[in-house]
Design an enzyme around this catalytic site. Structure first.
Site, mmCIF file in Angstrom:
data_model
loop_
_atom_site.group_PDB
_atom_site.id
_atom_site.type_symbol
_atom_site.label_atom_id
_atom_site.label_comp_id
_atom_site.label_asym_id
_atom_site.label_seq_id
_atom_site.Cartn_x
_atom_site.Cartn_y
_atom_site.Cartn_z
ATOM 1 C CD GLN A 153 52.022 43.201 31.796
ATOM 2 O OE1 GLN A 153 53.052 43.262 31.143
ATOM 3 N NE2 GLN A 153 51.362 42.064 31.967
ATOM 4 N NE ARG B 74 46.378 35.894 35.048
ATOM 5 C CZ ARG B 74 46.041 35.084 34.033
ATOM 6 N NH1 ARG B 74 46.737 33.996 33.802
ATOM 7 N NH2 ARG B 74 45.031 35.381 33.244
ATOM 8 N NE ARG B 75 42.845 38.707 39.175
ATOM 9 C CZ ARG B 75 43.445 38.635 37.972
ATOM 10 N NH1 ARG B 75 42.850 38.090 36.944
ATOM 11 N NH2 ARG B 75 44.667 39.126 37.788
ATOM 12 C CB THR C 84 44.893 50.079 40.385
ATOM 13 O OG1 THR C 84 45.431 49.623 41.623
ATOM 14 C CG2 THR C 84 44.445 51.527 40.541
ATOM 15 C CG HIS C 85 41.171 46.113 42.472
ATOM 16 N ND1 HIS C 85 42.080 45.314 41.845
ATOM 17 C CD2 HIS C 85 40.000 45.970 41.800
ATOM 18 C CE1 HIS C 85 41.501 44.697 40.822
ATOM 19 N NE2 HIS C 85 40.249 45.078 40.779
ATOM 20 N NE ARG D 33 42.391 46.817 30.741
ATOM 21 C CZ ARG D 33 42.153 45.615 30.190
ATOM 22 N NH1 ARG D 33 42.966 44.600 30.378
ATOM 23 N NH2 ARG D 33 41.093 45.442 29.427
ATOM 24 N N GLY E 298 50.337 44.519 36.916
ATOM 25 C CA GLY E 298 50.909 43.333 36.264
ATOM 26 C C GLY E 298 50.647 42.093 37.101
ATOM 27 C CB ALA E 299 48.328 39.544 36.673
ATOM 28 C CG ASP F 115 43.325 41.209 28.580
ATOM 29 O OD1 ASP F 115 42.798 42.334 28.601
ATOM 30 O OD2 ASP F 115 42.771 40.194 29.058
ATOM 31 C CG MET F 116 51.219 43.147 28.430
ATOM 32 S SD MET F 116 51.643 43.018 26.657
ATOM 33 C CE MET F 116 51.524 44.730 26.141
HETATM 34 C C1 LIG Z 1 40.459 45.982 34.657
HETATM 35 C C2 LIG Z 1 41.735 45.237 34.888
HETATM 36 C C3 LIG Z 1 42.362 44.629 33.813
HETATM 37 C C4 LIG Z 1 43.581 43.963 34.009
HETATM 38 N N1 LIG Z 1 44.259 43.470 32.924
HETATM 39 C C5 LIG Z 1 45.490 42.930 33.101
HETATM 40 C C6 LIG Z 1 46.291 42.549 32.000
HETATM 41 O O1 LIG Z 1 45.905 42.667 30.818
HETATM 42 N N2 LIG Z 1 47.520 42.032 32.250
HETATM 43 C C7 LIG Z 1 47.993 41.879 33.532
HETATM 44 O O2 LIG Z 1 49.141 41.444 33.698
HETATM 45 N N3 LIG Z 1 47.243 42.233 34.594
HETATM 46 C C8 LIG Z 1 46.014 42.740 34.415
HETATM 47 N N4 LIG Z 1 45.273 43.119 35.501
HETATM 48 C C9 LIG Z 1 45.671 42.663 36.878
HETATM 49 C C10 LIG Z 1 46.632 43.628 37.529
HETATM 50 O O3 LIG Z 1 47.872 43.610 36.865
HETATM 51 C C11 LIG Z 1 46.851 43.265 39.006
HETATM 52 O O4 LIG Z 1 47.391 41.982 39.111
HETATM 53 C C12 LIG Z 1 45.587 43.327 39.867
HETATM 54 O O5 LIG Z 1 44.748 44.354 39.455
HETATM 55 C C13 LIG Z 1 45.948 43.580 41.349
HETATM 56 O O6 LIG Z 1 46.642 44.784 41.478
HETATM 57 P P1 LIG Z 1 46.039 46.130 42.133
HETATM 58 O O7 LIG Z 1 46.443 47.256 41.249
HETATM 59 O O8 LIG Z 1 44.609 45.999 42.388
HETATM 60 O O9 LIG Z 1 46.886 46.328 43.455
HETATM 61 P P2 LIG Z 1 47.084 45.401 44.720
HETATM 62 O O10 LIG Z 1 48.128 46.097 45.518
HETATM 63 O O11 LIG Z 1 47.348 44.000 44.311
HETATM 64 O O12 LIG Z 1 45.689 45.457 45.437
HETATM 65 C C14 LIG Z 1 45.204 46.585 46.136
HETATM 66 C C15 LIG Z 1 44.043 46.127 46.995
HETATM 67 O O13 LIG Z 1 42.950 45.728 46.152
HETATM 68 C C16 LIG Z 1 42.322 44.547 46.643
HETATM 69 N N5 LIG Z 1 42.528 43.455 45.694
HETATM 70 C C17 LIG Z 1 43.378 43.421 44.627
HETATM 71 N N6 LIG Z 1 43.259 42.261 43.947
HETATM 72 C C18 LIG Z 1 42.333 41.530 44.610
HETATM 73 C C19 LIG Z 1 41.785 40.236 44.400
HETATM 74 N N7 LIG Z 1 42.149 39.454 43.385
HETATM 75 N N8 LIG Z 1 40.843 39.802 45.292
HETATM 76 C C20 LIG Z 1 40.439 40.583 46.324
HETATM 77 N N9 LIG Z 1 40.936 41.824 46.574
HETATM 78 C C21 LIG Z 1 41.863 42.285 45.720
HETATM 79 C C22 LIG Z 1 42.997 44.226 47.978
HETATM 80 O O14 LIG Z 1 42.253 44.833 48.983
HETATM 81 C C23 LIG Z 1 44.352 44.873 47.833
HETATM 82 O O15 LIG Z 1 44.917 45.219 49.063
HETATM 83 C C24 LIG Z 1 44.099 43.839 35.322
HETATM 84 C C25 LIG Z 1 43.464 44.450 36.395
HETATM 85 C C26 LIG Z 1 42.304 45.159 36.180
HETATM 86 C C27 LIG Z 1 41.660 45.840 37.341
#
Ligand SMILES: Cc1cc2nc3c(=O)[nH]c(=O)nc-3n(C[C@H](O)[C@H](O)[C@H](O)COP(=O)(O)OP(=O)(O)OC[C@H]3O[C@@H](n4cnc5c(N)ncnc54)[C@H](O)[C@@H]3O)c2cc1C
Length: 308
Positions: free
Chosen positions: A163, A288-289, A226-227, A184, A188-189, A134-135
């Site tokens: 990220q 963070r979530r 990404t979601h 991956r 970024g979180a 992970d980052m």
């Molecule tokens: C498999 C995976 C591994 C990851 N590993 C890392 C890592 O190593 N380091 C790091 O910095 N980050 C990591 N992340 C987190 C990532 O950086 C984002 O913070 C997170 O995925 C939200 O961004 P998004 O791309 O979904 O876009 P967003 O624009 O944040 O979300 C798009 C849509 O998805 C839905 N959604 C997103 N997050 C949530 C949530 N928590 N609860 C409910 N609905 C949500 C919402 O409907 C939102 O409108 C990871 C994410 C995933 C999926």
């Protein structure tokens, strides 16, 4: 602003005690965390692996205690042995955070984290699976990428995370897009300064697309985490344009987030992996979530208010 506050709260001992002692929050925590022990993680891995791939994450981060880092290695060896015993090695891998494995120790942190992660990679190889690193926040990026490069000498399948919010990442994608490289890409979180990261959502999304173009046209194995369904559509389009077969890249989402979209993508024959965290150290991950979606925060504040 709100997101920054929650990320700050994820590092506050006082907030942690309050959140951990509020049973009404448990259903919200359970949405994002598979359970507190390895049995729960394996049960969820079995369920999800019917139509999806899985990544198991033993929760924990930011340790300054060498004994705790050692316990983290043992926890991963245990879960990897279980994956092998249960015949899940081909469907489930593990993700590790270097800050849980000693990276932040004041003396020899990088070396200790490398040695510890190497032991996890050995256990993963024995179980027929891989490790993704992970980052974490941007102050660790160089150290983490250096450790991944060192691990790849003996374990070329070791994945890493880039990220899109970091300004450096497009160049890192080009560096890491070589043959066999598992990357991956996520937004970024962490709460990063404007000197290092794009802070505007549209700029982060634009960077994500530029990075996707580099990865899809490279020789590695892109893991699109990404979601955001708009970015998922763009990724599929770029993969088709680059002539990629469906087994040369994958989508990834977090446990509990957009499960219907996960099922739809898997149902269309695309590779879909779910990142499944488990363990007792869920607090920073959970905070963070919460910060990623305002509706999550509303449920959270309602539960805290009912507590009073
Ligand atoms: C498999 C995976 C591994 C990851 N590993 C890392 C890592 O190593 N380091 C790091 O910095 N980050 C990591 N992340 C987190 C990532 O950086 C984002 O913070 C997170 O995925 C939200 O961004 P998004 O791309 O979904 O876009 P967003 O624009 O944040 O979300 C798009 C849509 O998805 C839905 N959604 C997103 N997050 C949530 C949530 N928590 N609860 C409910 N609905 C949500 C919402 O409907 C939102 O409108 C990871 C994410 C995933 C999926």
């Amino acid at each position: 602003m709100l997101r920054s506050a929650l990320i700050a709260a994820s590092r506050s001992a006082g907030c942690r005690t309050l959140v951990e002692r509020t049973p009404l929050l448990r259903p919200i925590v359970d949405r994002f965390v598979a359970g507190s022990d390895v049995d729960a993680a394996i049960r969820i891995a079995h369920e999800l692996s019917r139509d999806r791939l899985v990544t198991l994450d033993h929760l924990g981060e930011d340790t300054l205690d060498r004994g705790q880092a050692e316990q983290t290695v043992e926890a991963y060896r245990t879960v990897l042995a279980r994956l092998a015993d249960e015949g899940l090695g081909g469907r489930a891998e593990v993700s590790v955070k270097l800050s849980a494995l000693g990276q932040a120790l004041p003396v020899d942190g990088d070396k200790i984290a490398l040695d510890n992660t190497r032991r996890i990679c050995e256990a993963a190889a024995a179980a027929g699976t891989t490790v993704t690193v992970d980052m974490e926040d941007h102050t660790t990026t160089d150290s983490t990428l250096g450790i991944v490069r060192a691990l790849r000498v003996d374990f070329p399948g070791t994945g890493t995370v880039l990220q899109a919010y970091l300004k450096r990442t497009e160049a890192d994608c080009a560096d890491f897009a070589g043959p066999g490289s598992r990357i991956r890409l996520c937004k970024g979180a962490y709460d990063e300064p404007a000197s290092a990261a794009y802070r505007d959502r549209s700029e982060v999304d634009a960077s994500y697309v530029r990075c996707l173009k580099v990865l899809m046209n490279g020789q590695g194995y892109p893991m699109v985490a990404t979601h955001d369904t708009r970015l998922i559509d763009i990724a599929e389009h770029l993969a088709a344009e680059a002539g990629r077969a469906r087994d040369t890249y994958e989508f990834q989402m977090l446990y509990g987030v957009r499960p219907q979209v996960q099922e739809q993508l898997a149902g269309r024959g695309l590779r879909m992996r779910v990142y499944v965290p488990y363990g007792t150290e869920w607090y920073p991950y959970f905070m963070r979530r919460l910060g990623e979606r305002p509706a999550n925060l509303t449920f959270f504040l309602q539960a805290l208010a009912r507590r009073g």
